[in-house]
Scaffold this active site. Sequence first.
Site, mmCIF file in Angstrom:
data_model
loop_
_atom_site.group_PDB
_atom_site.id
_atom_site.type_symbol
_atom_site.label_atom_id
_atom_site.label_comp_id
_atom_site.label_asym_id
_atom_site.label_seq_id
_atom_site.Cartn_x
_atom_site.Cartn_y
_atom_site.Cartn_z
ATOM 1 N N ARG A 182 0.872 -1.338 0.169
ATOM 2 C CA ARG A 182 0.185 0.003 -0.006
ATOM 3 C C ARG A 182 0.778 1.295 -0.074
ATOM 4 O O ARG A 182 1.739 1.431 0.833
ATOM 5 C CB ARG A 182 -0.877 0.050 1.166
ATOM 6 C CG ARG A 182 -2.039 1.137 1.190
ATOM 7 C CD ARG A 182 -2.993 0.905 2.277
ATOM 8 N NE ARG A 182 -2.316 1.099 3.579
ATOM 9 C CZ ARG A 182 -2.975 1.103 4.922
ATOM 10 N NH1 ARG A 182 -4.393 0.653 4.724
ATOM 11 N NH2 ARG A 182 -2.549 1.144 5.978
ATOM 12 N N THR B 52 -1.151 7.532 -0.748
ATOM 13 C CA THR B 52 -2.379 7.424 -1.534
ATOM 14 C C THR B 52 -3.059 6.508 -0.966
ATOM 15 O O THR B 52 -4.326 6.416 -1.326
ATOM 16 C CB THR B 52 -2.104 7.292 -3.091
ATOM 17 O OG1 THR B 52 -1.631 5.772 -3.244
ATOM 18 C CG2 THR B 52 -1.351 8.176 -3.438
ATOM 19 N N ASP C 229 0.532 -3.740 12.524
ATOM 20 C CA ASP C 229 0.818 -4.029 11.289
ATOM 21 C C ASP C 229 1.040 -5.745 11.230
ATOM 22 O O ASP C 229 2.108 -6.104 11.877
ATOM 23 C CB ASP C 229 2.102 -3.195 10.668
ATOM 24 C CG ASP C 229 2.555 -3.753 9.411
ATOM 25 O OD1 ASP C 229 2.772 -4.941 9.060
ATOM 26 O OD2 ASP C 229 2.422 -3.052 8.335
ATOM 27 N N ASP D 241 4.711 -6.978 10.060
ATOM 28 C CA ASP D 241 5.545 -6.620 11.120
ATOM 29 C C ASP D 241 5.351 -7.438 12.224
ATOM 30 O O ASP D 241 6.532 -8.011 12.997
ATOM 31 C CB ASP D 241 5.577 -5.067 11.474
ATOM 32 C CG ASP D 241 6.163 -4.139 10.408
ATOM 33 O OD1 ASP D 241 6.766 -4.543 9.670
ATOM 34 O OD2 ASP D 241 5.755 -3.133 10.603
#
Length: 214
Positions: free
Chosen positions: A109, A113, A205, A208
Amino acid sequence: MEANLPENIIVLDHPLIQHKVGILRNKQTTTKEFRELVSEVAMLIGFEATRDLPLEEVEVETPIAHAKVKQLAGNKLALVPILRAGLGMVEGLLSIAPSARVGHIGLFRDHDTWQPIDYYCKLPEDIQQRDVFLLDPMVATGGSAVAALSTLKKSGAHKIKLLCIIAAREGLMKVINAHPDVDIYCAALDETLNENAYIVPGLGDAGDRIFGTK
């Protein structure tokens, strides 16, 4: 089943799933524990997602007599994780479907944006003949899932389910609006995204935390 959701969004309420998701959310959960739990939750979601696989009757010989038993009717499965976090779900699903083929779709991603950018795709050659499970632990904006589903369909896949652990409601609706023919199996539904498009309360995340990179 959560209220006010389309029928093809299935939010699972099994106590074991909910217990394990609660541990996943805890920031104190170690990388090792987190990785193991993602695999376990994926396996439990897989039990529900495979509930409608067709069966056929065959005859076997037990140590005592002949018996008519049920077996899977030859359906082929493909597991397609969205890199990289989706990799954490593969082992759990292979534990219940060891003959499944595994493809990969690479997306990330854009942090400005929030749009998905694809960088890799490798799928089984006979993907069009397989029941496909697209794997993504987190569905936030839904952009990556929508893009991955489009990639699968362009490659000939037509029987696809999306399996995720935590999703934001708006992300799921985006997926359903773009791909209304896809069933979605989700372990937990969160209501909102923050200003950085992370699920709240979520679990951070997933990539992660699975790979210990943060």
